[in-house]
Design an enzyme around this catalytic site. Structure first.
Site, PDB file in Angstrom:
ATOM      1  N   LYS A 115       0.823  -1.216   0.000  1.00  0.00           N
ATOM      2  CA  LYS A 115       0.000   0.000   0.000  1.00  0.00           C
ATOM      3  C   LYS A 115       0.856   1.265   0.000  1.00  0.00           C
ATOM      4  O   LYS A 115       0.475   2.267  -0.600  1.00  0.00           O
ATOM      5  CB  LYS A 115      -0.974   0.002   1.175  1.00  0.00           C
ATOM      6  CG  LYS A 115      -2.066  -1.044   0.983  1.00  0.00           C
ATOM      7  CD  LYS A 115      -3.289  -0.798   1.820  1.00  0.00           C
ATOM      8  CE  LYS A 115      -4.386  -1.769   1.378  1.00  0.00           C
ATOM      9  NZ  LYS A 115      -5.586  -1.702   2.149  1.00  0.00           N
ATOM     10  N   LYS A 217      -4.801  -9.524  -6.296  1.00  0.00           N
ATOM     11  CA  LYS A 217      -6.022  -9.700  -5.496  1.00  0.00           C
ATOM     12  C   LYS A 217      -7.133  -8.759  -5.971  1.00  0.00           C
ATOM     13  O   LYS A 217      -6.853  -7.601  -6.298  1.00  0.00           O
ATOM     14  CB  LYS A 217      -5.668  -9.389  -4.033  1.00  0.00           C
ATOM     15  CG  LYS A 217      -6.756  -9.702  -3.048  1.00  0.00           C
ATOM     16  CD  LYS A 217      -6.379  -9.236  -1.640  1.00  0.00           C
ATOM     17  CE  LYS A 217      -6.604  -7.772  -1.430  1.00  0.00           C
ATOM     18  NZ  LYS A 217      -6.988  -7.359  -0.081  1.00  0.00           N
ATOM     19  N   LYS A 220     -11.112  -3.447  -3.424  1.00  0.00           N
ATOM     20  CA  LYS A 220     -12.039  -2.331  -3.637  1.00  0.00           C
ATOM     21  C   LYS A 220     -11.308  -1.050  -4.013  1.00  0.00           C
ATOM     22  O   LYS A 220     -11.900  -0.145  -4.581  1.00  0.00           O
ATOM     23  CB  LYS A 220     -12.989  -2.119  -2.468  1.00  0.00           C
ATOM     24  CG  LYS A 220     -12.445  -2.250  -1.064  1.00  0.00           C
ATOM     25  CD  LYS A 220     -13.584  -1.985  -0.092  1.00  0.00           C
ATOM     26  CE  LYS A 220     -13.538  -2.870   1.139  1.00  0.00           C
ATOM     27  NZ  LYS A 220     -12.410  -2.608   2.031  1.00  0.00           N
TER      28      LYS A 220
HETATM   29  N1  AQP Z   1      -9.883 -10.637  -3.027  1.00  0.00           N
HETATM   30  C1  AQP Z   1     -10.239 -11.145  -1.855  1.00  0.00           C
HETATM   31  N2  AQP Z   1     -10.488 -12.465  -1.723  1.00  0.00           N
HETATM   32  C2  AQP Z   1     -10.859 -12.991  -0.519  1.00  0.00           C
HETATM   33  N3  AQP Z   1     -11.001 -12.250   0.602  1.00  0.00           N
HETATM   34  C3  AQP Z   1     -10.778 -10.930   0.520  1.00  0.00           C
HETATM   35  N4  AQP Z   1     -10.827  -9.919   1.412  1.00  0.00           N
HETATM   36  C4  AQP Z   1     -10.501  -8.762   0.812  1.00  0.00           C
HETATM   37  N5  AQP Z   1     -10.226  -8.968  -0.488  1.00  0.00           N
HETATM   38  C5  AQP Z   1     -10.379 -10.306  -0.712  1.00  0.00           C
HETATM   39  C6  AQP Z   1     -11.207 -10.097   2.807  1.00  0.00           C
HETATM   40  O1  AQP Z   1     -12.253  -9.176   3.091  1.00  0.00           O
HETATM   41  C7  AQP Z   1     -12.157  -8.786   4.461  1.00  0.00           C
HETATM   42  C8  AQP Z   1     -12.294  -7.314   4.572  1.00  0.00           C
HETATM   43  O2  AQP Z   1     -11.200  -6.677   3.949  1.00  0.00           O
HETATM   44  P1  AQP Z   1     -10.850  -5.191   4.299  1.00  0.00           P
HETATM   45  O3  AQP Z   1     -11.788  -4.282   3.685  1.00  0.00           O
HETATM   46  O4  AQP Z   1     -10.752  -4.995   5.747  1.00  0.00           O
HETATM   47  O5  AQP Z   1      -9.395  -4.975   3.750  1.00  0.00           O
HETATM   48  P2  AQP Z   1      -8.610  -5.560   2.562  1.00  0.00           P
HETATM   49  O6  AQP Z   1      -8.210  -6.956   2.864  1.00  0.00           O
HETATM   50  O7  AQP Z   1      -7.481  -4.617   2.336  1.00  0.00           O
HETATM   51  O8  AQP Z   1      -9.670  -5.553   1.363  1.00  0.00           O
HETATM   52  P3  AQP Z   1      -9.624  -4.793   0.008  1.00  0.00           P
HETATM   53  O9  AQP Z   1     -10.874  -5.061  -0.727  1.00  0.00           O
HETATM   54  O10 AQP Z   1      -8.356  -5.086  -0.733  1.00  0.00           O
HETATM   55  O11 AQP Z   1      -9.655  -3.300   0.468  1.00  0.00           O
HETATM   56  P4  AQP Z   1      -8.706  -2.130   0.123  1.00  0.00           P
HETATM   57  O12 AQP Z   1      -8.721  -2.035  -1.361  1.00  0.00           O
HETATM   58  O13 AQP Z   1      -9.315  -0.956   0.816  1.00  0.00           O
HETATM   59  O14 AQP Z   1      -7.364  -2.486   0.654  1.00  0.00           O
HETATM   60  C9  AQP Z   1     -10.837  -9.319   4.996  1.00  0.00           C
HETATM   61  O15 AQP Z   1     -11.098 -10.485   5.755  1.00  0.00           O
HETATM   62  C10 AQP Z   1     -10.081  -9.676   3.753  1.00  0.00           C
HETATM   63  O16 AQP Z   1      -9.176 -10.733   3.965  1.00  0.00           O
END
Ligand code: AQP
Length: 354
Positions: A115, A217, A220
């Site tokens: 990040k 991955k 969002k």
């Molecule tokens: N691609 C994914 N596949 C499976 N699990 C996923 N999670 C996120 N992306 C995937 C799981 O969703 C939960 C919540 O995630 P988060 O919002 O707290 O943070 P993150 O893991 O950083 O998710 P994002 O979508 O990638 O958000 P941004 O873009 O803001 O960083 C967690 O349990 C995560 O494992």
């Protein structure tokens, strides 16, 4: 194994539209766990601040995740559903953990490296300290199990390291105050205050990948909307994104071994398996030998069948923001009662109160 009361905790940060990855990797599992567990589900809005969100978007994002929890089927009465910033003990305990965790541990966190990118000097201190706040989120409730996607595994290991160091550093005081609970570490059982939390990372959907690049991955915050399916997408959006998903020219193999070296094909088969609650072998028994021109429409139909009712229910809930705020406030009252007790104990253990 440890003898803490089993308690499930997990959180999702309000940093944009929830994706199919968040749903399959986390929220769908939250729903399944509520039947047999004591669960606390949190919208982790303090975590979202690490990437400087627009304030109005943060407020809407928090409600939107609460709406997704409820629309997916989480019962806010049987479980605790709230947003993190309403319970100040998260931030307070995170400070204590900042003083327990070591710089070397945090320096190894791959999420920070990804990040922060090349401009690490300009990343917020909050982004660097994110995992200590995450440890505080879980341990404020002495959470024993955390359902997450694969990307969070390293942060959970850090939460265990923090719990273990806290237990070791303060073992005498924990014993003197009679606050200890037996915690088993390998062969040895020691008296500790915090459990060594177990991650729950299971099933076909532990890592859903981008629709544009099967090695990245689904996220969002990806700049390309075509890379992900948002939970609020319309049926047309879902069909279009699956139609445009990157693939290769080969037909699908008959067995999972044939997906090696084909990350985009593997990802689409994996998504189909997770949505239909089977496994990839089963999907390939049905679609092996077929071209993507056959498989993609079938996947789009399945995704729409599963996600459209969720999106409709989310929209309905989002029209009543007063109700969502009420659910979050009531959940926060219940969460506070537990977190306050933990923080009271921690203050006595570390010497901030007598
Ligand atoms: N691609 C994914 N596949 C499976 N699990 C996923 N999670 C996120 N992306 C995937 C799981 O969703 C939960 C919540 O995630 P988060 O919002 O707290 O943070 P993150 O893991 O950083 O998710 P994002 O979508 O990638 O958000 P941004 O873009 O803001 O960083 C967690 O349990 C995560 O494992």
């Amino acid at each position: 194994m440890n003898s803490f009361e089993p308690r499930v905790f997990s959180g999702v940060q309000p940093t944009g539209n929830l994706t199919l990855g968040n749903y399959l990797g986390a929220i769908k599992k939250f729903v399944a766990l509520q039947d047999t567990n004591n669960c606390i589900y949190c919208v982790v809005d303090l975590h979202a601040l690490t990437v400087n969100p627009n304030p109005e978007e943060l407020i809407d994002g928090t409600r939107s995740i609460a709406a997704a929890f409820l629309a997916a089927g989480i019962d806010p009465v049987a479980n605790i559903v709230f947003n993190q910033s309403r319970v100040h003990e998260h931030a307070e305990l995170a400070w204590v953990f900042n003083c327990v965790a070591r710089m070397g541990w945090l320096n190894r966190m791959t999420q920070f490296k990804e990040k922060a990118g090349k401009d690490r000097e300009n990343a917020s201190v909050g982004l660097f300290a994110y995992p200590t706040l995450m440890a505080a989120d879980i341990l404020a409730y002495r959470g024993t199990h955390v359902p997450v996607g694969d990307d969070q595994k390293q942060h959970l290991e850090l939460a265990r390291d923090i719990a273990q160091k806290f237990n070791n550093d303060y073992s005498k005081r924990i014993g003197d105050l009679q606050l200890g609970v037996p915690v088993t570490v390998g062969e040895e059982t020691v008296n500790g205050y915090f459990p060594l939390t177990e991650p729950i990372i299971e099933g076909p959907a532990t890592r859903i990948m981008s629709l544009r690049d099967g090695t990245k991955k689904m996220s969002k915050s990806d700049p390309s909307d075509l890379s992900r399916i948002n939970l609020t997408d319309t049926a047309d959006d879902i069909a279009k994104k699956i139609r445009k998903a990157k693939t290769d020219p080969e037909p699908l193999p008959g067995e999972t071994d044939g997906l090696a070296g084909r990350p985009e094909a593997e990802n689409l088969v994996n998504i189909y398996a997770a949505l239909s609650e089977t496994d990839m072998g089963e999907v390939l028994r049905d679609f092996g030998g077929q071209q993507f021109s056959v498989f993609k429409p079938a996947l789009a139909e399945l995704a729409i069948e599963k996600l459209d009712p969720l999106a409709t229910e989310m929209r309905k809930l989002l029209d009543d923001s007063g109700y969502l705020d009420q659910v979050l406030a009531a959940g926060a009252d219940r969460a506070s009662a537990i977190a306050r007790e933990t923080m009271g104990d921690v203050k006595r253990i570390v010497g901030l109160s007598g």
